[in-house]
Structure formats: C-alpha cells, structure tokens
Design a protein around this motif. Structure first.
Motif, PDB file in Angstrom:
ATOM      1  N   LEU A   1       0.750  -1.093   0.002  1.00 40.88           N
ATOM      2  CA  LEU A   1      -0.180   0.319  -0.112  1.00 40.88           C
ATOM      3  C   LEU A   1       1.139   1.423   0.421  1.00 40.88           C
ATOM      4  O   LEU A   1       0.755   2.529  -0.897  1.00 40.88           O
ATOM      5  CB  LEU A   1      -0.793   0.171   0.990  1.00 40.88           C
ATOM      6  CG  LEU A   1      -1.435  -0.939   0.975  1.00 40.88           C
ATOM      7  CD1 LEU A   1      -2.966  -0.768   2.071  1.00 40.88           C
ATOM      8  CD2 LEU A   1      -3.576  -1.000  -0.055  1.00 40.88           C
ATOM      9  N   HIS A   2       2.358   2.049   0.587  1.00 42.42           N
ATOM     10  CA  HIS A   2       3.130   2.305   0.666  1.00 42.42           C
ATOM     11  C   HIS A   2       3.471   2.602  -0.333  1.00 42.42           C
ATOM     12  O   HIS A   2       3.673   4.241  -1.325  1.00 42.42           O
ATOM     13  CB  HIS A   2       3.488   2.046   2.121  1.00 42.42           C
ATOM     14  CG  HIS A   2       5.348   3.125   1.153  1.00 42.42           C
ATOM     15  ND1 HIS A   2       5.211   4.300   2.089  1.00 42.42           N
ATOM     16  CD2 HIS A   2       6.410   3.380   1.389  1.00 42.42           C
ATOM     17  CE1 HIS A   2       6.311   5.018   1.726  1.00 42.42           C
ATOM     18  NE2 HIS A   2       7.283   4.225   0.991  1.00 42.42           N
ATOM     19  N   VAL A   3       4.271   1.538  -1.229  1.00 43.85           N
ATOM     20  CA  VAL A   3       4.473   1.779  -2.341  1.00 43.85           C
ATOM     21  C   VAL A   3       3.554   2.198  -3.511  1.00 43.85           C
ATOM     22  O   VAL A   3       3.808   2.682  -4.822  1.00 43.85           O
ATOM     23  CB  VAL A   3       5.490   0.879  -3.230  1.00 43.85           C
ATOM     24  CG1 VAL A   3       5.809   0.683  -4.889  1.00 43.85           C
ATOM     25  CG2 VAL A   3       6.355   0.110  -1.907  1.00 43.85           C
ATOM     26  N   THR A   4       2.742   1.763  -3.289  1.00 44.69           N
ATOM     27  CA  THR A   4       0.898   2.430  -4.328  1.00 44.69           C
ATOM     28  C   THR A   4       1.031   3.628  -4.088  1.00 44.69           C
ATOM     29  O   THR A   4       1.123   4.116  -5.063  1.00 44.69           O
ATOM     30  CB  THR A   4      -0.288   1.318  -4.369  1.00 44.69           C
ATOM     31  OG1 THR A   4       0.780  -0.113  -4.605  1.00 44.69           O
ATOM     32  CG2 THR A   4      -1.524   1.849  -4.669  1.00 44.69           C
ATOM     33  N   ALA A   5       0.670   4.061  -3.189  1.00 45.45           N
ATOM     34  CA  ALA A   5       0.654   5.684  -2.646  1.00 45.45           C
ATOM     35  C   ALA A   5       1.485   6.442  -3.075  1.00 45.45           C
ATOM     36  O   ALA A   5       1.032   7.133  -3.430  1.00 45.45           O
ATOM     37  CB  ALA A   5      -0.055   5.388  -1.479  1.00 45.45           C
TER      38      ALA A   5
ATOM     39  N   ARG B   1       4.046  14.492  -0.473  1.00 47.66           N
ATOM     40  CA  ARG B   1       2.896  14.525  -0.055  1.00 47.66           C
ATOM     41  C   ARG B   1       2.172  14.943   0.316  1.00 47.66           C
ATOM     42  O   ARG B   1       1.296  13.713   1.473  1.00 47.66           O
ATOM     43  CB  ARG B   1       3.537  15.831   1.504  1.00 47.66           C
ATOM     44  CG  ARG B   1       5.307  15.030   1.258  1.00 47.66           C
ATOM     45  CD  ARG B   1       5.736  16.013   2.677  1.00 47.66           C
ATOM     46  NE  ARG B   1       7.024  15.647   2.938  1.00 47.66           N
ATOM     47  CZ  ARG B   1       8.242  16.189   3.893  1.00 47.66           C
ATOM     48  NH1 ARG B   1       8.055  16.861   4.279  1.00 47.66           N
ATOM     49  NH2 ARG B   1       9.545  15.424   3.720  1.00 47.66           N
ATOM     50  N   GLU B   2       1.282  15.830   0.419  1.00 45.50           N
ATOM     51  CA  GLU B   2      -0.767  15.956   0.207  1.00 45.50           C
ATOM     52  C   GLU B   2      -1.344  14.858  -0.591  1.00 45.50           C
ATOM     53  O   GLU B   2      -2.615  14.667   0.061  1.00 45.50           O
ATOM     54  CB  GLU B   2      -0.992  17.249  -0.274  1.00 45.50           C
ATOM     55  CG  GLU B   2      -2.515  17.760   0.107  1.00 45.50           C
ATOM     56  CD  GLU B   2      -1.904  19.214   0.158  1.00 45.50           C
ATOM     57  OE1 GLU B   2      -3.418  19.778   0.564  1.00 45.50           O
ATOM     58  OE2 GLU B   2      -2.012  19.677  -0.042  1.00 45.50           O
TER      59      GLU B   2
ATOM     60  N   ILE C   1      -4.317   9.718   0.156  1.00 44.23           N
ATOM     61  CA  ILE C   1      -4.615   8.174  -0.208  1.00 44.23           C
ATOM     62  C   ILE C   1      -3.798   7.297   1.599  1.00 44.23           C
ATOM     63  O   ILE C   1      -5.279   7.112   1.519  1.00 44.23           O
ATOM     64  CB  ILE C   1      -3.329   7.927  -1.229  1.00 44.23           C
ATOM     65  CG1 ILE C   1      -3.487   8.782  -2.549  1.00 44.23           C
ATOM     66  CG2 ILE C   1      -3.520   6.100  -1.149  1.00 44.23           C
ATOM     67  CD1 ILE C   1      -2.680   8.064  -3.433  1.00 44.23           C
ATOM     68  N   ASN C   2      -3.451   7.358   1.864  1.00 46.92           N
ATOM     69  CA  ASN C   2      -3.571   6.664   3.608  1.00 46.92           C
ATOM     70  C   ASN C   2      -2.636   7.915   4.092  1.00 46.92           C
ATOM     71  O   ASN C   2      -1.718   8.112   5.361  1.00 46.92           O
ATOM     72  CB  ASN C   2      -1.913   6.119   3.114  1.00 46.92           C
ATOM     73  CG  ASN C   2      -1.655   5.190   4.107  1.00 46.92           C
ATOM     74  OD1 ASN C   2      -2.185   4.402   4.719  1.00 46.92           O
ATOM     75  ND2 ASN C   2      -0.137   4.751   4.094  1.00 46.92           N
TER      76      ASN C   2
ATOM     77  N   TYR D   1       8.918  11.674   6.052  1.00 44.58           N
ATOM     78  CA  TYR D   1       7.333  12.166   5.796  1.00 44.58           C
ATOM     79  C   TYR D   1       6.545  10.499   5.905  1.00 44.58           C
ATOM     80  O   TYR D   1       5.408  10.342   6.348  1.00 44.58           O
ATOM     81  CB  TYR D   1       6.573  13.309   5.729  1.00 44.58           C
ATOM     82  CG  TYR D   1       5.418  13.861   5.755  1.00 44.58           C
ATOM     83  CD1 TYR D   1       5.279  13.686   7.305  1.00 44.58           C
ATOM     84  CD2 TYR D   1       4.715  13.367   4.811  1.00 44.58           C
ATOM     85  CE1 TYR D   1       3.749  13.823   7.432  1.00 44.58           C
ATOM     86  CE2 TYR D   1       3.165  13.771   5.428  1.00 44.58           C
ATOM     87  CZ  TYR D   1       3.061  13.759   6.714  1.00 44.58           C
ATOM     88  OH  TYR D   1       1.282  14.081   6.494  1.00 44.58           O
ATOM     89  N   LEU D   2       6.928  10.393   3.784  1.00 43.51           N
ATOM     90  CA  LEU D   2       6.308   9.669   3.940  1.00 43.51           C
ATOM     91  C   LEU D   2       6.471   7.874   3.935  1.00 43.51           C
ATOM     92  O   LEU D   2       5.232   7.178   4.384  1.00 43.51           O
ATOM     93  CB  LEU D   2       6.012   9.233   2.240  1.00 43.51           C
ATOM     94  CG  LEU D   2       6.095  10.662   1.559  1.00 43.51           C
ATOM     95  CD1 LEU D   2       5.747  10.326  -0.187  1.00 43.51           C
ATOM     96  CD2 LEU D   2       4.613  10.689   1.414  1.00 43.51           C
ATOM     97  N   ASN D   3       7.772   7.535   4.865  1.00 38.64           N
ATOM     98  CA  ASN D   3       7.855   6.582   5.591  1.00 38.64           C
ATOM     99  C   ASN D   3       7.331   6.262   6.833  1.00 38.64           C
ATOM    100  O   ASN D   3       6.775   5.611   7.552  1.00 38.64           O
ATOM    101  CB  ASN D   3       9.637   6.784   5.102  1.00 38.64           C
ATOM    102  CG  ASN D   3      10.414   6.670   4.163  1.00 38.64           C
ATOM    103  OD1 ASN D   3       9.507   5.660   3.516  1.00 38.64           O
ATOM    104  ND2 ASN D   3      11.374   7.171   3.798  1.00 38.64           N
ATOM    105  N   LYS D   4       7.076   7.639   7.525  1.00 37.78           N
ATOM    106  CA  LYS D   4       6.669   8.116   8.108  1.00 37.78           C
ATOM    107  C   LYS D   4       4.721   7.087   8.969  1.00 37.78           C
ATOM    108  O   LYS D   4       4.660   7.068   9.929  1.00 37.78           O
ATOM    109  CB  LYS D   4       6.425   9.097   9.717  1.00 37.78           C
ATOM    110  CG  LYS D   4       6.323   9.003  10.782  1.00 37.78           C
ATOM    111  CD  LYS D   4       6.596  10.597  11.544  1.00 37.78           C
ATOM    112  CE  LYS D   4       7.624  10.847  11.209  1.00 37.78           C
ATOM    113  NZ  LYS D   4       7.758  12.290  12.008  1.00 37.78           N
ATOM    114  N   HIS D   5       4.174   7.285   7.896  1.00 37.37           N
ATOM    115  CA  HIS D   5       3.037   6.587   7.788  1.00 37.37           C
ATOM    116  C   HIS D   5       3.165   5.327   7.758  1.00 37.37           C
ATOM    117  O   HIS D   5       2.448   4.610   8.494  1.00 37.37           O
ATOM    118  CB  HIS D   5       2.248   7.113   6.718  1.00 37.37           C
ATOM    119  CG  HIS D   5       2.113   8.580   6.083  1.00 37.37           C
ATOM    120  ND1 HIS D   5       2.494   9.287   6.112  1.00 37.37           N
ATOM    121  CD2 HIS D   5       0.448   9.147   6.338  1.00 37.37           C
ATOM    122  CE1 HIS D   5       2.237  10.509   6.289  1.00 37.37           C
ATOM    123  NE2 HIS D   5       0.757  10.300   6.402  1.00 37.37           N
ATOM    124  N   LEU D   6       4.005   4.472   6.627  1.00 40.82           N
ATOM    125  CA  LEU D   6       4.365   3.205   7.048  1.00 40.82           C
ATOM    126  C   LEU D   6       4.899   2.872   8.116  1.00 40.82           C
ATOM    127  O   LEU D   6       4.420   1.790   8.854  1.00 40.82           O
ATOM    128  CB  LEU D   6       5.815   2.808   5.803  1.00 40.82           C
ATOM    129  CG  LEU D   6       6.288   1.447   5.722  1.00 40.82           C
ATOM    130  CD1 LEU D   6       4.784   0.294   5.653  1.00 40.82           C
ATOM    131  CD2 LEU D   6       6.934   1.129   4.843  1.00 40.82           C
TER     132      LEU D   6
END
Length: 574
Positions: free
Chosen positions: A169-173, A191-192, A197-198, A538-543
């Motif tokens: 899901l992270h790679v797709t987003a 980022r927005e 998406i996630n 920041y995106l990695n922090k979602h994961l």
C-alpha cells in the motif's frame, strides 16, 4: 575522594581487564557483518573494529549492565562485592524472557535508558537505588507479559502477509502521489496526495516546511498518539499496584513513548538512508555464514614434471594453430553432453523436490488461528469471496501478500505483465483448483512453513538483531547525538550498497530471468529506483506508524475492540 559510582566503575573496569587474559572467549560483534570477511586474520582488522568489539562484546556488555543496574549489590563489603561481580546476570536481575542471550541485549538497552534518562536527574536527588530497581522490575514484568502475547501471535501471517500488504500500500500510494502530481497543470504536493490516500491522525496536518505551524501541530499530534498508545499497552501489562502509581506510570510511559518510539521508531528509522542501511545489514544477518576458506599449501609437482619427463602444454598451445571451425562431430558431442547435464540437473531437482514432499508428510499441521477475522479467498470460479469464521483457516504460504509485494516493488507488473499474469494463474492452480497442491496444510504448505520457522523465524537470530538495533540507535552505549546524517553523496553510496546486498541475496537465475536483457548497471539502476519509494522521511513515517499500529493490535487485540480512553477510564474506576 572518589565517589561511589567512580570507585564502582574502577572495580568493574579492573575486573573486565583481568578477565580478558584468562582465555574467556570474546563474542564477535555482529555490527560488521557483511563488511569484514570472517576468514580474515585478526591482525588485519582495523583499530575501529577492535574498539567496537571491545564495546559490544558480551564481557563488556555484562560489565556495563552490572555497573548501571546492580550498583547496590556491588557496593557492599569487599567479600560480597567480589562474589556479586562473578555472579551471572540471571542471579542479580529478574529474567526478562526465556532466553539469556535475549535478556543480555534487552538489559543493555535498559541500562542505556536508565543511565542517560533516569540517573541523569535522579542521582542529583538521592543516591538511593530502590527507585531504579522498581523501574527494572516493572519493565521485566512487561517483557514477560509481552513474550506470552508474542507466542500467541501468528508470526508467519504477520511477517509474510500483513506487513508486506502495508509495504504494498505504501509503494502504491507513493507512485500514485509522484506520478499523479504531474498529470495536471496545477501541480499538487506529493506529500499531500500521499496523505490523502493513506491518512493517519498522528501525521496530520502535512508539514510542508520544518519549523512551520503545521509542522509543530503535526509533532504535537504525533506525541499525543504515542502517549495514548503506550498508556493503552501499559493498562494490559502492568500489575494493578503499579498501574495505580502515577509517578511510576508516567515515568515508564515517557521512557517508552519518547525514547523508544519517539526517538527510535519515529526518528532516524524513517529516513531513507537509514532504511537502506538497515535492509543491507538485515540481509547480511539472514544470509548463511560463509565457510572459512583456509589457504591450501602449494601442491608438490609431479615427479615426472620435476625431472622434465612430461611435455609442457603451454608451449604446445602457443605453437598449435588456432582452430576457427569445428567439425560436426565436435558440435554433436558438445550438445549431447550439455543435454545430459541439464537432464541430470532436472532429475536431481525433481528427486529432491519429491523427497522433501514425502518427508513433509511427517511435519505437524499448521495450527489455525483462533481470532475472529475475515479473509478474502478465491472460490472455484476465481472470484473473491469473504469468509468470516470463529476458527479461521490460515492462508496458505503461496497465497500470502509477500509474493505480490515483491512483484510490485520491482514493477514486474509493468515490465512483464505476461509473467505476472502467468504467476497469478499458477498460484490459482496450486491453491484454489482441484489440485490444491499449495493449499493450507498441504505437504508443500507444511514444507514451506517448516523452512520459514527454522531459517527465517529462528529465535537464535533475535540477539543479533537486538545488537544491531542497539549499535544503530545508541552508538557507544549512550544516547548522545546519535548517528550523524550522511551527506547526499554518502546517502547515495548507502543506497548503492543496499541495492548490491539485495541483488546478492537473490539467486542469479532469478535475477537473470526477472531483469532479462539488462546488464549489471541496469539491474543496479532498477533496484535503486525501487528503493526510491523509501526516500521521503515523512512518507516513510506513515509506513512505520502503520506497522506500529498493526503490531500493537496483534499483541493487544483488546485495543481494537474499544478505544484507549475507555480502557483508561475503566482502569481508573477500578
């Protein structure tokens, strides 16, 4: 006059120095795995490596733990102090888990936190060590409770199915955010798009610039999320008398939420260079150790060659004319022997496969999970159907999300859609068709599960992983400034090293088939492009936050059934 702590440090240092010449085996540190050849002579090792070995060896770690956590036992009379110095940790400290090696690494982490976070201010108030002992016993109670819960978690499904699904899901987003931001003339921030998406409440609002008002609001929301998460966990692992002690509960909450999750999990771990470095080191740990290749003595020449009674082949080769064409007999002979080699290799492979399947009949079946869960399964017609059962059947190994995640990471569905479709069809044949060769608890499924349990989920690898975490999070056994972020060129070198480690971990046959027609540089470029999905912190922090939520819910399913605030109100009411 030296203080009690200084004299205690001197005693422990002298004891460690006296223990080294007695022949006590020093355990090699695992932080240099993959960078130092184990067959290399000891005198060729660099001074920095020897220094790291002296800091992270078992003897130095035990001495550091005793200095920090066993001060009352080591500050008594001379006779009792000498006896306590030689006692093992299992007699001085309460057990944390069922493994002494795991306890050693966990106590090293606890010692670092107690030394830099508790002793830094508590020693200024009083020299009493009872408070530290209470904190250690509370942590020991929590770790024992966590171990019991970990034993009840399906680690196969967590590592091979649910975590890869989050990565997928992270790679797709990520690809949607960076590819979709160029489809409109009004370019939006990636980022927005990714956060839309996630989304996650702890990472709201999106911090476009460091130090801005949105960044401060996001940091505050993240701190609140950490506090609520740890309080909900402590409400299930702490005994009631400790849970009703506000100062102790606040201190343990701060240690876990700010130091372990805030500084460690949500800190450098979210950086792209750190993830690449961690992947390379984990692959080095999971790879089997290389055998020690000892230098063979030079073989003595044949007696006929010694006296010059044999013709020199090199001279004949120089004088012989170069043969530019081969006769049909030579071509047929070479083709025949190649066919025989391939046939023999295929025969041995099929024989080993069926032998392994026959041996898998004696393996125990995989136990069904006892959780109420909903699974997506394929029926005989190929359509997805949802089944919710009280004693849900485990997903087969071949049907887990790991395979689709790997395919998505290397963009196999875009480069070779025919191969992805063929793999999905073979997967359906082996799981859902009348064959059911790879269905749950089939021989193939049990064989794969057995190898995963014995080679990947081997508990003996846990101390090495904990040591790797300690060396990266707390260099030189101290909080300190941590690791200095690398420069852009150094980060690029780390990513290149990670790509090399990934390619080395994949069998060459698979690399040749997946990256068909690509040279070595092209293969490296594609793997590095794959790692770009983990380049934004920041995106990695979602994961990372999603992984933390998933692990916590798996360990404490009660938190998914009701809110943390309601749990805390119930505990306060009791």
């Amino acid at each position: 006059m030296p203080s009690k702590q200084e004299s205690l440090d001197g005693v422990m240092d002298q004891e460690t120095a006296r223990a080294a010449p007695r022949g006590h085996a020093r355990t090699k540190s695992n932080i240099s795995i993959g960078s130092n050849n184990p067959s290399r002579p000891k005198h060729n090792r660099s001074k920095s490596t020897k220094k790291l070995d002296s800091v992270y060896s078992d003897e130095a770690t035990i001495a550091f733990i005793k200095r920090t956590l066993c001060a009352p036992q080591l500050a008594g009379p001379e006779g009792s102090r000498a006896r306590n110095i030689h006692k093992p940790l299992s007699e001085l400290l309460p057990p944390l888990t069922s493994s002494n090696q795991v306890d050693l690494q966990i106590y090293a982490l606890i010692s670092i936190i107690i030394k830099d976070f508790v002793h830094a201010w508590y020693s200024r108030i009083t020299p009493d060590q009872d408070f530290t002992d209470q904190v250690v016993h509370i942590i020991a109670h929590c770790t024992r409770a966590l171990e019991q819960r970990i034993r009840a978690v399906d680690l196969e499904a967590l590592i091979l199915d649910e975590l890869p699904e989050l990565i997928n899901l992270h790679v797709t987003a990520y690809r949607t955010a960076y590819n979709g931001s160029y489809t409109s003339s009004l370019v939006a921030d990636p980022r927005e798009i990714y956060h839309a998406i996630n989304p996650h409440p702890a990472l709201t609002p999106v911090p476009f610039e460091s130090g801005s008002l949105a960044s401060l609001d996001q940091a505050e929301n993240e701190a609140v999320w950490r506090q609520l998460l740890i309080q909900g966990v402590l409400s299930h692992v702490l005994p009631p008398e400790d849970l009703n002690n506000p100062p102790l509960r606040v201190l343990v909450t701060e240690i876990f939420s700010e130091l372990i999750i805030g500084r460690g999990v949500c800190g450098n771990i979210c950086e792209g260079w750190f993830i690449c470095d961690l992947i390379a080191k984990l692959l080095a740990i999971l790879r089997p150790p290389e055998p020690d290749v000892q230098q063979q003595p030079p073989t003595s020449p044949n007696r006929l060659e010694q006296f010059g009674l044999l013709a020199d082949d090199s001279d004949d080769a120089e004088e012989a004319p170069t043969v530019t064409s081969r006769s049909p007999v030579d071509f047929i002979s070479k083709a025949f022997w190649q066919i025989m080699q391939y046939a023999f290799l295929a025969f041995m492979t099929i024989r080993a496969f069926f032998t392994a399947l026959s041996d898998a009949a004696s393996l125990p079946p995989r136990a069904n999970s006892r959780e109420d869960s909903t699974h997506d399964e394929l029926d005989d017609s190929g359509s997805l159907c949802q089944q919710s059962t009280h004693d849900s059947i485990k997903r087969p190994i071949l049907g887990m999300s790991l395979w689709s995640c790997c395919s998505h990471l290397i963009s196999l569905d875009l480069q070779m859609p025919w191969l992805t479709t063929m793999g999905a069809y073979i997967q359906w044949l082996m799981i859902c068709s009348s064959w059911k060769v790879g269905y749950t608890n089939s021989r193939l499924d049990r064989l794969l599960s057995h190898h995963i349990q014995t080679k990947i989920l081997d508990p003996s690898r846990l101390p090495s992983i904990l040591l790797l975490i300690r060396t990266n999070m707390f260099p030189n056994n101290s909080l300190g400034p941590g690791r200095v972020p690398p420069t852009p060129s150094e980060a690029l070198a780390i990513k290149t090293k990670c790509a090399t480690a990934i390619i080395a971990a994949i069998p060459p046959v698979v690399v040749k088939q997946v990256f068909a027609g690509a040279g070595e540089e092209e293969v490296h470029r594609r793997v590095e492009d794959m790692l770009d999905a983990f380049g934004d912190a920041y995106l990695n922090k979602h994961l990372i936050v999603g992984i933390v939520d998933l692990v916590i819910v798996k360990l404490f399913p009660e938190l998914a059934e009701q809110s943390i605030s309601s749990i805390l109100k119930k505990e306060d009411g009791q």
